[in-house]
Design a protein around this motif. Structure first.
Motif, PDB file in Angstrom:
ATOM      1  N   LEU A  76     -14.343 -11.452  27.140  1.00  0.00           N
ATOM      2  CA  LEU A  76     -14.232 -12.814  26.609  1.00  0.00           C
ATOM      3  C   LEU A  76     -12.769 -13.203  26.444  1.00  0.00           C
ATOM      4  O   LEU A  76     -12.377 -14.338  26.758  1.00  0.00           O
ATOM      5  CB  LEU A  76     -14.962 -12.905  25.270  1.00  0.00           C
ATOM      6  CG  LEU A  76     -14.853 -14.237  24.524  1.00  0.00           C
ATOM      7  CD1 LEU A  76     -15.509 -15.360  25.323  1.00  0.00           C
ATOM      8  CD2 LEU A  76     -15.502 -14.137  23.140  1.00  0.00           C
ATOM      9  N   THR A  77     -11.954 -12.288  25.951  1.00  0.00           N
ATOM     10  CA  THR A  77     -10.519 -12.553  25.787  1.00  0.00           C
ATOM     11  C   THR A  77      -9.868 -12.850  27.129  1.00  0.00           C
ATOM     12  O   THR A  77      -9.020 -13.752  27.245  1.00  0.00           O
ATOM     13  CB  THR A  77      -9.832 -11.344  25.128  1.00  0.00           C
ATOM     14  OG1 THR A  77     -10.456 -11.068  23.875  1.00  0.00           O
ATOM     15  CG2 THR A  77      -8.354 -11.614  24.910  1.00  0.00           C
ATOM     16  N   ILE A  78     -10.272 -12.125  28.159  1.00  0.00           N
ATOM     17  CA  ILE A  78      -9.724 -12.349  29.499  1.00  0.00           C
ATOM     18  C   ILE A  78     -10.192 -13.704  30.042  1.00  0.00           C
ATOM     19  O   ILE A  78      -9.409 -14.466  30.632  1.00  0.00           O
ATOM     20  CB  ILE A  78     -10.148 -11.209  30.446  1.00  0.00           C
ATOM     21  CG1 ILE A  78      -9.572  -9.873  29.955  1.00  0.00           C
ATOM     22  CG2 ILE A  78      -9.694 -11.491  31.869  1.00  0.00           C
ATOM     23  CD1 ILE A  78     -10.072  -8.669  30.736  1.00  0.00           C
ATOM     24  N   ALA A  79     -11.466 -14.024  29.829  1.00  0.00           N
ATOM     25  CA  ALA A  79     -12.020 -15.274  30.355  1.00  0.00           C
ATOM     26  C   ALA A  79     -11.408 -16.502  29.687  1.00  0.00           C
ATOM     27  O   ALA A  79     -11.271 -17.560  30.318  1.00  0.00           O
ATOM     28  CB  ALA A  79     -13.536 -15.285  30.194  1.00  0.00           C
ATOM     29  N   LYS A  80     -11.029 -16.379  28.412  1.00  0.00           N
ATOM     30  CA  LYS A  80     -10.457 -17.520  27.687  1.00  0.00           C
ATOM     31  C   LYS A  80      -9.127 -17.978  28.281  1.00  0.00           C
ATOM     32  O   LYS A  80      -8.720 -19.126  28.101  1.00  0.00           O
ATOM     33  CB  LYS A  80     -10.259 -17.166  26.208  1.00  0.00           C
ATOM     34  CG  LYS A  80     -11.510 -17.306  25.365  1.00  0.00           C
ATOM     35  CD  LYS A  80     -11.249 -16.970  23.913  1.00  0.00           C
ATOM     36  CE  LYS A  80     -10.310 -17.960  23.252  1.00  0.00           C
ATOM     37  NZ  LYS A  80     -10.921 -19.305  23.090  1.00  0.00           N
ATOM     38  N   LYS A  81      -8.446 -17.101  29.008  1.00  0.00           N
ATOM     39  CA  LYS A  81      -7.146 -17.455  29.572  1.00  0.00           C
ATOM     40  C   LYS A  81      -7.272 -18.455  30.710  1.00  0.00           C
ATOM     41  O   LYS A  81      -6.340 -19.219  30.979  1.00  0.00           O
ATOM     42  CB  LYS A  81      -6.440 -16.188  30.070  1.00  0.00           C
ATOM     43  CG  LYS A  81      -6.104 -15.201  28.960  1.00  0.00           C
ATOM     44  CD  LYS A  81      -5.439 -13.951  29.523  1.00  0.00           C
ATOM     45  CE  LYS A  81      -5.116 -12.959  28.407  1.00  0.00           C
ATOM     46  NZ  LYS A  81      -4.475 -11.717  28.922  1.00  0.00           N
ATOM     47  N   THR A  82      -8.426 -18.469  31.376  1.00  0.00           N
ATOM     48  CA  THR A  82      -8.594 -19.353  32.539  1.00  0.00           C
ATOM     49  C   THR A  82      -9.713 -20.380  32.357  1.00  0.00           C
ATOM     50  O   THR A  82      -9.744 -21.375  33.083  1.00  0.00           O
ATOM     51  CB  THR A  82      -8.904 -18.503  33.790  1.00  0.00           C
ATOM     52  OG1 THR A  82     -10.055 -17.678  33.542  1.00  0.00           O
ATOM     53  CG2 THR A  82      -7.716 -17.601  34.138  1.00  0.00           C
ATOM     54  N   ASN A  83     -10.632 -20.154  31.438  1.00  0.00           N
ATOM     55  CA  ASN A  83     -11.770 -21.056  31.251  1.00  0.00           C
ATOM     56  C   ASN A  83     -11.433 -22.083  30.179  1.00  0.00           C
ATOM     57  O   ASN A  83     -11.255 -21.750  29.006  1.00  0.00           O
ATOM     58  CB  ASN A  83     -13.013 -20.242  30.849  1.00  0.00           C
ATOM     59  CG  ASN A  83     -14.285 -21.073  30.889  1.00  0.00           C
ATOM     60  OD1 ASN A  83     -14.374 -22.121  30.255  1.00  0.00           O
ATOM     61  ND2 ASN A  83     -15.271 -20.594  31.622  1.00  0.00           N
TER      62      ASN A  83
END
Length: 225
Positions: A76-83
């Motif tokens: 989720l932390t990784i996805a928040k950077k691009t989503n």
């Protein structure tokens, strides 16, 4: 530690109401995505070694770890950077949604509850940590939402600190449930030499374990005479 939960009705402005609905929608998406990820992983482990399903097949590598809370929170932390949609919601709120999903699977395993279901609607979300000096007269300051008006139907408890807040959407509007905690501990019940069992009877008002029966005092009838 003593814990109290107070409920207040929210009076958000149009922008705050839109932000709340957006949070509910994104939290629902995160919950359903996490549930689908876990369900796919479990189904991929059910396929026989020597045959494949004619309906569908889950092709997930054998060394892929089970998507538990820690694994999904990291992704989720990784996805928040691009989503951009995930960026629009407080990170701790989304993490609490994943914790809710983790708790649902834990209840299924240890309490015998049913398999978690996908959510058509999400009614609430949690702010796990409150801001400093967040309580005011008829208003509360929340992360991302800022100062939001409430109908302060009761005073905040003295000597308690606001630790957590949950926003709940009901048919009658939006409500805020604040958890207050105090460092004071409740005193233990004193242990006596004798114990007495008390039961509310039908023929008698009270029946004790010693066999004593107490008749109903009938306070209302005595005052009407």
């Amino acid at each position: 530690m003593i814990t109290l939960t107070y409920q207040y009705k929210l009076k958000p402005n149009k922008q705050q109401e839109a932000d709340i609905n957006l949070m509910l929608d994104v939290c629902k998406s995160v919950y359903n995505y996490g549930l689908r990820e876990r369900k796919d992983w479990l189904n991929s482990r059910k396929s026989p070694i020597n045959s494949c399903s004619i309906v569908s097949e889950y092709i997930i590598p054998a060394d892929t770890p089970y998507p538990n809370y820690n694994h999904q929170a990291k992704n989720l932390t990784i996805a928040k950077k691009t989503n951009t949609k995930l960026k629009s919601v407080n990170a701790q709120v989304l993490q609490q949604t994943l914790k809710t999903l983790e708790r649902a699977f834990s209840d299924m395993k240890y309490l015998g509850k049913g398999f978690p279901r996908f959510k058509k609607k999400l009614r609430s979300f949690v702010f796990p940590a409150m801001l400093k000096n967040c309580l005011g007269n008829n208003r509360v300051k929340l992360p991302q939402l800022g100062w939001i008006k409430i109908r302060q139907s009761r005073q905040y408890p003295d000597g308690f600190q606001a630790k957590q807040a949950r926003i709940v959407k009901k048919a009658t509007g939006y409500y805020l449930m604040i958890i207050f905690t105090s460092s004071e501990s409740a005193p233990d019940n004193p242990v006596g030499k004798k114990s007495l069992g008390i039961d509310a009877g039908i023929e008698s008002f009270v029946a004790t374990s010693t066999g004593k029966l107490i008749k109903s005092p009938k306070f209302l009838l005595s005052q009407l005479r």
